[in-house]
Each structure stands twice: as C-alpha cells, then as structure tokens.
Motif scaffolding. Sequence first.
Motif, mmCIF file in Angstrom:
data_model
loop_
_atom_site.group_PDB
_atom_site.id
_atom_site.type_symbol
_atom_site.label_atom_id
_atom_site.label_comp_id
_atom_site.label_asym_id
_atom_site.label_seq_id
_atom_site.Cartn_x
_atom_site.Cartn_y
_atom_site.Cartn_z
ATOM 1 N N ILE A 18 0.840 -1.198 0.000
ATOM 2 C CA ILE A 18 0.000 0.000 0.000
ATOM 3 C C ILE A 18 0.874 1.247 0.000
ATOM 4 C CG2 ILE A 18 -0.210 -0.052 2.519
ATOM 5 C CD1 ILE A 18 -3.039 1.033 2.199
ATOM 6 N N GLU A 19 0.424 2.264 -0.707
ATOM 7 C CA GLU A 19 1.118 3.550 -0.745
ATOM 8 C C GLU A 19 0.131 4.622 -1.185
ATOM 9 O OE1 GLU A 19 3.943 4.092 -4.005
ATOM 10 O OE2 GLU A 19 3.083 2.313 -4.980
ATOM 11 N N TYR A 20 0.522 5.881 -0.987
ATOM 12 C CA TYR A 20 -0.274 7.001 -1.488
ATOM 13 C C TYR A 20 0.476 7.618 -2.648
ATOM 14 C CZ TYR A 20 -3.702 10.730 -1.457
ATOM 15 O OH TYR A 20 -4.721 11.578 -1.810
ATOM 16 N N ARG A 21 -0.203 7.793 -3.773
ATOM 17 C CA ARG A 21 0.439 8.327 -4.967
ATOM 18 C C ARG A 21 -0.148 9.692 -5.315
ATOM 19 N NH1 ARG A 21 0.657 4.129 -9.762
ATOM 20 N NH2 ARG A 21 2.269 5.592 -10.417
ATOM 21 N N HIS A 32 -1.327 -2.766 -4.038
ATOM 22 C CA HIS A 32 -0.669 -3.798 -4.843
ATOM 23 C C HIS A 32 -0.984 -5.168 -4.246
ATOM 24 C CE1 HIS A 32 2.018 -0.548 -6.402
ATOM 25 N NE2 HIS A 32 1.902 -0.096 -5.170
ATOM 26 N N VAL A 33 -1.351 -6.105 -5.089
ATOM 27 C CA VAL A 33 -1.485 -7.500 -4.665
ATOM 28 C C VAL A 33 -0.244 -8.228 -5.160
ATOM 29 C CG1 VAL A 33 -2.845 -9.611 -4.781
ATOM 30 C CG2 VAL A 33 -3.997 -7.381 -4.762
ATOM 31 N N LEU A 34 0.501 -8.811 -4.226
ATOM 32 C CA LEU A 34 1.792 -9.425 -4.525
ATOM 33 C C LEU A 34 1.717 -10.928 -4.305
ATOM 34 C CD1 LEU A 34 3.848 -6.828 -2.449
ATOM 35 C CD2 LEU A 34 3.415 -6.738 -4.914
ATOM 36 N N GLU A 39 10.424 -19.096 -4.611
ATOM 37 C CA GLU A 39 10.941 -18.684 -3.303
ATOM 38 C C GLU A 39 11.549 -17.288 -3.331
ATOM 39 O OE1 GLU A 39 14.098 -20.260 0.104
ATOM 40 O OE2 GLU A 39 13.492 -21.565 -1.555
ATOM 41 N N ASP A 40 12.196 -16.932 -4.425
ATOM 42 C CA ASP A 40 12.863 -15.632 -4.498
ATOM 43 C C ASP A 40 12.378 -14.796 -5.682
ATOM 44 O OD1 ASP A 40 13.912 -17.213 -6.440
ATOM 45 O OD2 ASP A 40 16.023 -16.814 -5.988
ATOM 46 N N ASP A 41 11.144 -15.042 -6.115
ATOM 47 C CA ASP A 41 10.604 -14.311 -7.274
ATOM 48 C C ASP A 41 9.183 -13.852 -6.967
ATOM 49 O OD1 ASP A 41 10.244 -13.178 -9.737
ATOM 50 O OD2 ASP A 41 10.007 -15.073 -10.825
ATOM 51 N N GLU A 42 9.074 -12.616 -6.491
ATOM 52 C CA GLU A 42 7.774 -12.024 -6.177
ATOM 53 C C GLU A 42 7.273 -11.227 -7.371
ATOM 54 O OE1 GLU A 42 6.584 -9.773 -2.269
ATOM 55 O OE2 GLU A 42 7.272 -8.288 -3.739
ATOM 56 N N HIS A 43 5.993 -11.393 -7.708
ATOM 57 C CA HIS A 43 5.383 -10.650 -8.806
ATOM 58 C C HIS A 43 4.256 -9.763 -8.275
ATOM 59 C CE1 HIS A 43 6.647 -12.906 -12.702
ATOM 60 N NE2 HIS A 43 7.611 -12.959 -11.799
ATOM 61 N N GLU A 44 4.056 -8.653 -8.962
ATOM 62 C CA GLU A 44 2.886 -7.812 -8.709
ATOM 63 C C GLU A 44 1.745 -8.382 -9.550
ATOM 64 O OE1 GLU A 44 1.666 -3.064 -8.724
ATOM 65 O OE2 GLU A 44 3.232 -3.793 -10.078
ATOM 66 N N LEU A 45 0.754 -8.957 -8.885
ATOM 67 C CA LEU A 45 -0.327 -9.655 -9.580
ATOM 68 C C LEU A 45 -1.423 -8.696 -10.037
ATOM 69 C CD1 LEU A 45 -0.681 -12.613 -7.036
ATOM 70 C CD2 LEU A 45 0.947 -12.376 -8.935
ATOM 71 N N LEU A 46 -1.753 -7.758 -9.171
ATOM 72 C CA LEU A 46 -2.812 -6.782 -9.436
ATOM 73 C C LEU A 46 -2.385 -5.445 -8.854
ATOM 74 C CD1 LEU A 46 -5.772 -8.959 -8.081
ATOM 75 C CD2 LEU A 46 -5.299 -8.577 -10.516
ATOM 76 N N ARG A 47 -2.875 -4.381 -9.444
ATOM 77 C CA ARG A 47 -2.679 -3.057 -8.844
ATOM 78 C C ARG A 47 -3.957 -2.252 -8.999
ATOM 79 N NH1 ARG A 47 1.632 -1.173 -11.321
ATOM 80 N NH2 ARG A 47 0.776 0.458 -12.649
ATOM 81 N N PHE A 48 -4.356 -1.611 -7.911
ATOM 82 C CA PHE A 48 -5.561 -0.788 -7.892
ATOM 83 C C PHE A 48 -5.151 0.655 -7.593
ATOM 84 C CE2 PHE A 48 -6.641 -5.072 -6.623
ATOM 85 C CZ PHE A 48 -7.808 -5.356 -7.321
ATOM 86 N N ASP A 49 -5.349 1.543 -8.552
ATOM 87 C CA ASP A 49 -5.043 2.959 -8.377
ATOM 88 C C ASP A 49 -6.354 3.686 -8.074
ATOM 89 O OD1 ASP A 49 -2.178 3.047 -8.891
ATOM 90 O OD2 ASP A 49 -2.682 2.435 -10.924
#
Length: 215
Positions: A18-21, A32-34, A39-49
């Motif tokens: 979560i952040e403020y833009r 952001h849904v992560l 094990e060492d590969d995180e992806h951004e699955l969804l983002r809601f602006d």
Amino acid sequence: MKERGDTIIGEGTIKFGIEYRDLLHDQGVCIHVLGDVSEDDEHELLRFDCFDHEPHYHYGPQQLNERLMLDKTTAGDSLDWTLGNIRSRLPDMIDRARYPELAEAARGADLSAEMDELESQARALAVAGRRTVMHDRGDVILEAGPVRFGVEFRTLANDRGVAIHVLGDIGDEEQELLTFDCFEVAPHYHYGPRAKNQRLYLDMTTTPDPLGWAL
C-alpha cells in the motif's frame, strides 16, 4: 518494473502493498497484490489505483498489464470498490491476471486478517496522504457577485508570474475554488486547491500566453 508499495501487509504467498500516490493531476491510495511465483521471485499480480479523477486497476502489471478504468458513476467510491472486490473476488482476479497457481493459493488461504489490516490502513492513508495546497488570497481582491477574484504576482525560486485566485464562501468560510498560476516556465491551474487539488499544466507551445488563456 515491479511496484510493491511503501507498507507490506502479510507474510504468506499472497501479500498486499500500500502507498499514497500524488501525480499532481490525480492522487489517491494505491494497493498492490503481490504473490510469490517462487521462493525468491515475487510478482505484482494486481494493482488498484484508487484515484480521485481517473481510478483504474491493472491485471498482471508486470506481464499482461491489462488496465481497466473505473466508472465512478456506476462503481462509486474507488477505494470502497477495490476493498470489496479484494474480499470477494481476489482469486478470480488473480486467475485473470494469468497466475492460476497463485489463484488457487488465494482460494485456499485465510486472508481475512490481512484484508482487515489492509482496509484499516488504506482508509487511514486516504485521509492522511491527501495533498492539498494553501495559497495566499491575492494582493488585490475584486468582488464579482457570489465569487471574488484575488490577483497577485508570485515569484518562486525558479518561476514567476501572475496568479489569479477564484474565491467563494462556503458557509461562513472563504474557500479557494480555482487558481491560475500564469507562470513563465511552468504555467498551470488548480481545481479545488484546498480539497482535491487537481493540478494541470499548460502546453506552452499551444498556449504561449497563459494569462490570456486564463482570462
């Protein structure tokens, strides 16, 4: 490029960022849904602006990056809409983002505590993160019926020019409704400087006389 937010909620395979833009022309909470692809590969699955003016969301921002705009008339408040869909449709949305294994992980996980924390932090950030601006009302005030105009010449560190403030009374308090900063380098104007503060810049090629344009 993966974005994940300033604050991370959760420690499992599925997490929330979560952040403020503040984009000057728009602002709001970003969620952001992560997910851990390995094990060492995180992806951004969804983002809601969850922006004021052009709210939208992304399926698979890193790969698919399908962006859909929200209709504020039918969806209502974008943050309410986002939190509701995260609670009720998260696995289906992750699946559409082309992460079927992580969609199954979301279906099998109890994320209620993380979702409660996400909602609490998102609603607090929507208030605390809001960017507004407080201008002077101008050196010369011109009355014009229900509104008045404040005019001044502003000199900043790297710009200068005439500023026109459109003022009006809401209840017993004067509010700045619009501001036109007719500057030499970066002319721009504000809708609701003390509230939503949407700032839009003029193109000096197509609008070489910002003061003439404002008037």
